[in-house]
Scaffold this motif. Structure first.
Motif, PDB file in Angstrom:
ATOM      1  N   GLU A  31       0.834  -1.201   0.000  1.00 13.43           N
ATOM      2  CA  GLU A  31       0.000   0.000   0.000  1.00 13.43           C
ATOM      3  C   GLU A  31       0.870   1.253   0.000  1.00 13.43           C
ATOM      4  OE1 GLU A  31      -2.525  -0.310   3.397  1.00 13.43           O
ATOM      5  OE2 GLU A  31      -3.627  -2.032   2.600  1.00 13.43           O
ATOM      6  N   LYS A  32       1.953   1.218   0.751  1.00 17.78           N
ATOM      7  CA  LYS A  32       2.867   2.356   0.834  1.00 17.78           C
ATOM      8  C   LYS A  32       3.512   2.630  -0.527  1.00 17.78           C
ATOM      9  CE  LYS A  32       6.794   3.785   3.686  1.00 17.78           C
ATOM     10  NZ  LYS A  32       7.733   3.327   4.717  1.00 17.78           N
ATOM     11  N   VAL A  37       3.817   5.841  -5.611  1.00 19.65           N
ATOM     12  CA  VAL A  37       3.726   5.896  -7.076  1.00 19.65           C
ATOM     13  C   VAL A  37       2.636   6.874  -7.497  1.00 19.65           C
ATOM     14  CG1 VAL A  37       3.110   4.567  -9.127  1.00 19.65           C
ATOM     15  CG2 VAL A  37       4.697   3.607  -7.460  1.00 19.65           C
ATOM     16  N   GLN A  38       1.494   6.833  -6.819  1.00 20.96           N
ATOM     17  CA  GLN A  38       0.409   7.760  -7.138  1.00 20.96           C
ATOM     18  C   GLN A  38       0.827   9.207  -6.886  1.00 20.96           C
ATOM     19  OE1 GLN A  38      -2.917   6.335  -4.851  1.00 20.96           O
ATOM     20  NE2 GLN A  38      -3.600   4.946  -6.470  1.00 20.96           N
ATOM     21  N   GLU A  43       2.357  14.495  -8.950  1.00 19.76           N
ATOM     22  CA  GLU A  43       3.341  15.585  -9.035  1.00 19.76           C
ATOM     23  C   GLU A  43       3.774  15.824 -10.472  1.00 19.76           C
ATOM     24  OE1 GLU A  43       6.616  14.601  -6.520  1.00 19.76           O
ATOM     25  OE2 GLU A  43       5.399  14.577  -4.707  1.00 19.76           O
ATOM     26  N   SER A  44       3.996  14.765 -11.195  1.00 15.51           N
ATOM     27  CA  SER A  44       4.426  14.881 -12.588  1.00 15.51           C
ATOM     28  C   SER A  44       3.350  15.551 -13.444  1.00 15.51           C
ATOM     29  CB  SER A  44       4.760  13.502 -13.147  1.00 15.51           C
ATOM     30  OG  SER A  44       5.131  13.577 -14.486  1.00 15.51           O
ATOM     31  N   ILE A  45       2.103  15.163 -13.233  1.00 15.39           N
ATOM     32  CA  ILE A  45       0.994  15.763 -13.987  1.00 15.39           C
ATOM     33  C   ILE A  45       0.874  17.242 -13.650  1.00 15.39           C
ATOM     34  CG2 ILE A  45      -1.525  15.790 -14.211  1.00 15.39           C
ATOM     35  CD1 ILE A  45      -1.426  12.714 -13.927  1.00 15.39           C
ATOM     36  N   ALA A  46       1.004  17.589 -12.371  1.00 12.33           N
ATOM     37  CA  ALA A  46       0.900  18.992 -11.965  1.00 12.33           C
ATOM     38  C   ALA A  46       2.031  19.813 -12.575  1.00 12.33           C
ATOM     39  CB  ALA A  46       0.933  19.099 -10.442  1.00 12.33           C
TER      40      ALA A  46
END
Length: 85
Positions: A31-32, A37-38, A43-46
């Motif tokens: 889960e961590k 990764v999410q 961050e990359s999309i922003a």
């Protein structure tokens, strides 16, 4: 040659079982990793929407590849050592 094929098949089955069982043994770890990764994706999309990042980003996991190579080398050598006894 047949010994190699049998050993390869057994190793493949064992590794497949390990890859499927390890997340069940350590659910919080998986889960961590998923959360991290999410976060990286968000961050990359922003950054891309703000125009601060080039469109293509190359990811090369050299550290993970180095560690995996070292571990697999040790495992293969141990298997060879114990098989020759």
């Amino acid at each position: 040659m047949q010994d190699f094929l049998i050993t390869s098949l057994i190793a493949s089955v064992v590794l497949t079982i390990l890859i499927n069982v390890l997340p069940m043994l350590f659910p919080k770890s998986s889960e961590k990793v998923e959360r991290k990764v999410q976060e990286k994706i968000n961050e990359s999309i922003a950054r891309q929407q703000e125009g601060n990042q080039p469109r293509v980003r190359v990811f090369f996991p050299w550290k993970a590849m180095l560690i995996a190579s070292l571990v697999l080398t040790v495992v293969v050598n141990l298997i060879g050592f114990f098989a020759s006894r």
